[in-house]
Design a protein around this motif. Structure first.
Motif, short mmCIF file in Angstrom:
data_model
loop_
_atom_site.label_atom_id
_atom_site.label_comp_id
_atom_site.label_asym_id
_atom_site.label_seq_id
_atom_site.Cartn_x
_atom_site.Cartn_y
_atom_site.Cartn_z
N THR A 87 0.83 -1.20 0.00
CA THR A 87 0.00 0.00 0.00
C THR A 87 0.87 1.26 0.00
OG1 THR A 87 -1.80 -1.11 1.14
CG2 THR A 87 -1.73 1.29 1.30
N ARG A 89 0.91 5.61 0.12
CA ARG A 89 0.24 6.89 0.36
C ARG A 89 0.81 7.90 -0.65
NH1 ARG A 89 -2.17 7.08 5.52
NH2 ARG A 89 -1.71 5.29 6.84
N TYR A 195 -4.00 10.60 -2.18
CA TYR A 195 -4.86 9.41 -2.12
C TYR A 195 -4.01 8.21 -1.74
CZ TYR A 195 -2.94 8.56 -6.81
OH TYR A 195 -2.09 8.37 -7.87
N ILE A 197 -3.10 4.09 -2.70
CA ILE A 197 -3.19 2.93 -3.59
C ILE A 197 -3.02 1.68 -2.73
CG2 ILE A 197 -2.21 1.71 -5.55
CD1 ILE A 197 -1.16 4.31 -6.61
N TYR A 198 -4.05 0.84 -2.71
CA TYR A 198 -3.99 -0.38 -1.91
C TYR A 198 -3.33 -1.51 -2.69
CZ TYR A 198 -7.26 2.16 1.06
OH TYR A 198 -7.83 3.10 1.85
N CYS A 201 -4.78 -2.91 -5.80
CA CYS A 201 -4.82 -1.95 -6.91
C CYS A 201 -5.99 -0.98 -6.86
CB CYS A 201 -4.80 -2.65 -8.28
SG CYS A 201 -3.35 -3.69 -8.52
N ARG A 202 -6.81 -1.07 -5.86
CA ARG A 202 -7.87 -0.09 -5.69
C ARG A 202 -7.29 1.17 -5.04
NH1 ARG A 202 -13.13 -3.63 -3.58
NH2 ARG A 202 -13.23 -5.03 -5.40
N THR A 203 -7.98 2.27 -5.25
CA THR A 203 -7.51 3.54 -4.67
C THR A 203 -8.60 4.19 -3.85
OG1 THR A 203 -8.20 4.87 -6.58
CG2 THR A 203 -5.98 3.91 -6.64
N SER A 204 -8.19 4.95 -2.89
CA SER A 204 -9.15 5.76 -2.13
C SER A 204 -9.57 6.95 -2.97
CB SER A 204 -8.51 6.24 -0.82
OG SER A 204 -7.45 7.14 -1.11
N LYS A 206 -9.64 10.47 -4.42
CA LYS A 206 -8.58 11.47 -4.56
C LYS A 206 -9.05 12.81 -4.00
CE LYS A 206 -6.35 9.29 -8.53
NZ LYS A 206 -5.83 9.46 -9.91
#
Length: 224
Positions: A87, A89, A195, A197-198, A201-204, A206
């Motif tokens: 992950t 940041r 944001y 990146i987990y 591959c998903r993202t929080s 932005k």
């Protein structure tokens, strides 16, 4: 304050200088109407008080909490699952703004009521520390954010700077004008995107983040 004397040239000059450098008591700031451009010398004498940041949700750097359920390793139960590594940041600066002055201590003012240019001297009365202010949404550390901004814009920033007691500055005050002086820290405004990146591959979401980061200690001067 005015000067009206009928003496020899030397005596007149001494009396004028002694009166001209007396600083009046601090007073409240007028409504700010202009800021210092990032490309201008911050110690120039301005025509208006320093502008306050417009953002209403500015605050200190947030405390980062551990991200739940993240091992930083590829899944073993689903080898075919998408994996983007540990992950991360993310913070990406996108726009460098102007310099904004954060004052420490009172504003001092000196009115020159004579018909000649006078020399006004101001001295800081307190010591104070100024740090980073950011809007809501920063998902990384302040140190990472500062490093990204420095690399992109070739500037030197600090997480905090101290404006110290006893620093002095002297400036010419034109006839019938008031010179105002406020000591503190110039901070660079910057806008960026933050944001997470987990590992899957998903993202929080932005977030657009505005920050004000200490650049240098100094005086903000303006005439009225």
């Amino acid at each position: 304050m005015g000067v009206s004397v009928r003496r020899g040239p030397l005596a007149s000059a001494i009396a004028f200088t002694a009166l001209a450098v007396m600083a009046a008591p601090a007073h409240a700031l007028a409504t700010p109407v202009a800021s210092v451009s990032a490309s201008e010398e911050p110690t120039a004498v301005n025509t208006a008080p320093p502008v306050e940041p417009e953002e209403t949700d500015l605050g200190p750097a947030p405390e980062l909490e551990p991200l739940p359920g993240e091992t930083g390793k590829p899944p073993v139960d689903r080898p075919d699952a998408e994996y983007c590594g540990p992950t991360q940041r993310i913070y990406t600066p996108s726009s460098k703004g102007a310099q904004y002055h954060a004052g420490v201590g009172p504003t001092n003012s000196n009115y020159n009521g004579t018909s000649r240019v006078a020399r006004s001297t101001f001295t800081s009365e307190v010591t104070g520390e100024v740090g980073v202010s950011v809007t809501v949404g920063l998902s990384t550390s302040i140190d990472v954010m500062i490093a990204k901004i420095e690399a992109k814009y070739d500037v030197n920033l600090s997480a905090k700077l101290t404006a110290k007691l006893g620093n002095s500055i002297a400036v010419d005050t034109p006839p019938r004008k008031t010179t105002n002086a406020k000591y503190g820290v110039f901070r660079l405004k910057n806008t960026g995107t933050s944001y997470i990146i987990y590992s899957n591959c998903r993202t929080s979401a932005k977030k657009t983040v505005t920050s004000y980061t200490p650049l240098k200690v100094g005086w903000y001067l303006w005439e009225s």
